[in-house]
Design an enzyme around this catalytic site. Structure first.
Site, PDB file in Angstrom:
ATOM      1  N   TRP A 319      31.068  35.879   2.919  1.00  0.00           N
ATOM      2  CA  TRP A 319      30.878  35.872   4.304  1.00  0.00           C
ATOM      3  C   TRP A 319      29.738  36.931   4.637  1.00  0.00           C
ATOM      4  O   TRP A 319      29.050  36.899   5.515  1.00  0.00           O
ATOM      5  CB  TRP A 319      32.205  36.455   5.065  1.00  0.00           C
ATOM      6  CG  TRP A 319      32.074  36.954   6.478  1.00  0.00           C
ATOM      7  CD1 TRP A 319      32.175  35.959   7.546  1.00  0.00           C
ATOM      8  CD2 TRP A 319      31.677  38.151   6.866  1.00  0.00           C
ATOM      9  NE1 TRP A 319      31.996  37.019   8.522  1.00  0.00           N
ATOM     10  CE2 TRP A 319      31.723  38.168   8.460  1.00  0.00           C
ATOM     11  CE3 TRP A 319      31.590  39.405   6.467  1.00  0.00           C
ATOM     12  CZ2 TRP A 319      31.252  39.344   9.123  1.00  0.00           C
ATOM     13  CZ3 TRP A 319      31.440  40.593   7.072  1.00  0.00           C
ATOM     14  CH2 TRP A 319      31.206  40.371   8.329  1.00  0.00           C
ATOM     15  N   HIS A 320      29.529  38.068   3.739  1.00  0.00           N
ATOM     16  CA  HIS A 320      28.595  38.896   3.852  1.00  0.00           C
ATOM     17  C   HIS A 320      27.097  38.246   3.528  1.00  0.00           C
ATOM     18  O   HIS A 320      26.167  38.986   4.159  1.00  0.00           O
ATOM     19  CB  HIS A 320      28.841  40.114   2.837  1.00  0.00           C
ATOM     20  CG  HIS A 320      29.972  40.981   3.167  1.00  0.00           C
ATOM     21  ND1 HIS A 320      31.327  40.687   3.080  1.00  0.00           N
ATOM     22  CD2 HIS A 320      29.744  42.285   4.171  1.00  0.00           C
ATOM     23  CE1 HIS A 320      32.120  41.678   3.556  1.00  0.00           C
ATOM     24  NE2 HIS A 320      31.345  42.640   4.149  1.00  0.00           N
ATOM     25  N   GLY A 321      27.034  37.199   2.772  1.00  0.00           N
ATOM     26  CA  GLY A 321      25.847  37.032   2.671  1.00  0.00           C
ATOM     27  C   GLY A 321      25.814  35.474   1.699  1.00  0.00           C
ATOM     28  O   GLY A 321      26.644  35.286   0.787  1.00  0.00           O
TER      29      GLY A 321
END
Length: 478
Positions: A319-321
């Protein structure tokens, strides 16, 4: 428009607060318009994407609520809504990542997609997915369009959270009594805003100079330099993100709106499980309620529970990248939580300081993956951290990778004050991060009087004076 900019602090925010209270019954609609203007300041063409996302989710969510009230099936609508959200997020955030990896796997050439990541898309997507799921589970009432649009776009949280639940926000937006000025909330909100701004511009930004330079020179760093760079990033990330959150919660409180807390002194944690209860708390709440528990949570036995933990945190990393560094970072944290659970079963109590030191070390090492632009850089930094590039003594004369600091000695300290002040900032940041009373506790417990007024004014003035070259908050990239 950045929170830490003159145009926001001296123009947009005062006008937004004044307009909200002045228009009273139409205050919510005014805030929707203001929030869209705030978002358009970045790139006006993505306003259409944001509005389309709101329109689709509102329509599907309302239909789910209405069907559920009649006792009709809503799963198909839920699946359609979540699919829409994930496809939107997947295209803008992960299209290049998946195309490149499929091409590498198949040994074919795939042209790079020219996709610009809309700022805040992860946050407003997760916010709306949570609403759809809750509507399906009959935990949501039929939404009002204006209030729903404000729930998604409310400018304090729009770009980097916290991730909101409709049940904690909708009643506040609908409460007419909150449209009147509460000077107590204004004072506390302003104090929290001042603390957040100071965290960002007086602590996080100075530390970023050393952190960025260190990671850029990872293949050549010595042992001491590598630990200094990683420690700078560990503290930079905390003060940057918690500074944003403090500012968001502070400006919302000035309008009598209470956003959920997102940090609770995470670097005081004594195990990894406790750390993730204190860091980015609203994301952890989302992953727990909408990923971990639906998978089975703690109900399927120790082995499956461990697998669910690892899978949940791996997805949280992704989700962060769109980068394998984030995937591995999530995986490592999931495995770390499994180790914590296994250790707790032994019944052996670890000394407090040792428990804290091991936890902080694990988190600090994990942030290397989080910060590194690629696996090669992360590998180089880990090699440096174990002395593979040399065990030079940690002295200021050896911090040669710091920009504009070829050599710092006591004799030259006066001409290198920026670097000396950054070192002082590093020490102060460590002390503040370990202090028992965090910003939320300070604001909750504060007593009004001239000392508080003076401290708030000093923090605001110092923060504003440091805004000559504002930088983006780190979580704008996620």
């Amino acid at each position: 428009m950045l929170f830490n900019s003159y145009e926001f602090l001296l123009a947009f925010l005062p006008l937004a607060v004044l307009g909200y209270f002045a228009l009273k019954g139409h205050g919510n609609l005014f805030l929707v318009a203001a929030s869209l203007f705030f978002y358009a300041w970045w790139r006006v063409e993505f306003i259409a994407l944001l509005i389309a996302s709101i329109a689709v989710n509102f329509t599907i969510g309302r239909a789910i609520v209405q069907r559920a009230a009649r006792g009709e099936a809503t799963k198909a609508l839920l699946v359609a809504g979540i699919a829409f959200d994930l496809l939107l997020l997947g295209y803008f955030k992960y299209a290049n990542f998946f195309a490149e990896n499929v091409a590498a796997l198949l040994g074919i050439a795939v042209p790079k997609l020219d996709v610009v990541l809309p700022i805040g898309i992860s946050f407003f997507t997760f916010t709306q997915i949570a609403f759809l799921v809750d509507a399906h589970q009959k935990k949501a009432a039929e939404p009002n369009l204006t209030n729903y649009a404000l729930f998604v776009t409310y400018f304090p949280h729009l770009l980097a959270g916290p991730i909101l639940h409709h049940r904690e926000m909708m009643p506040q937006f609908a409460d007419a009594s909150l449209k009147r000025v509460d000077w107590d909330n204004v004072a506390r909100g302003l104090a929290l805003l001042a603390i957040g701004l100071a965290k960002k511009v007086l602590i996080a930004d100075p530390l970023s100079v050393w952190a960025n330079a260190g990671f850029a020179a990872a293949p050549t760093l010595g042992f001491g330099d590598a630990w200094l760079a990683t420690l700078c990033y560990t503290l930079q990330l905390y003060f940057d993100f918690s500074g944003y959150t403090d500012m968001a919660l502070g400006m919302a409180l000035m309008m009598n709106i209470r956003l959920p807390e997102n940090f609770n002194s995470p670097y005081r944690s004594r195990n990894l499980q406790d750390f993730w209860r204190r860091w980015h708390m609203t994301l952890m709440r989302f992953l727990r309620d909408y990923v971990y528990i639906p998978l089975g949570g703690n109900r399927r036995g120790a082995t499956l529970t461990a697998a669910f933990l690892v899978l949940t945190f791996t997805l949280g990393g992704l989700w962060h990248g769109a980068n394998w560094t984030f995937v591995l970072w999530g995986l490592a944290n999931g495995l770390g939580l499994v180790v914590v659970r296994l250790w707790s079963r032994t019944g052996i109590a670890m000394p407090v300081f040792l428990a804290w030191a091991i936890t902080f070390l694990a988190v600090n090492l994990g942030w290397v993956l989080f910060r590194a632009p690629d696996l090669a850089t992360a590998g180089s930094m880990y090699q440096a951290l174990v002395g593979a590039h040399g065990f030079g003594a940690l002295t200021v004369t050896e911090w040669r990778w710091i920009p504009s600091l070829p050599q710092l000695t006591l004799a030259s300290a006066a001409t290198n004050w920026d670097n000396v002040s950054t070192f002082i900032t590093l020490l102060a940041a460590g002390f503040i991060a370990a202090w028992p009373r965090n910003s939320m506790a300070i604001v909750r417990e504060m007593r009004f009087g001239w000392p508080l007024q003076a401290a708030t004014a000093l923090a605001l003035v110092a923060g504003v004076l440091a805004l000559a070259n504002p930088t983006e908050f780190l979580y704008f990239n996620f």
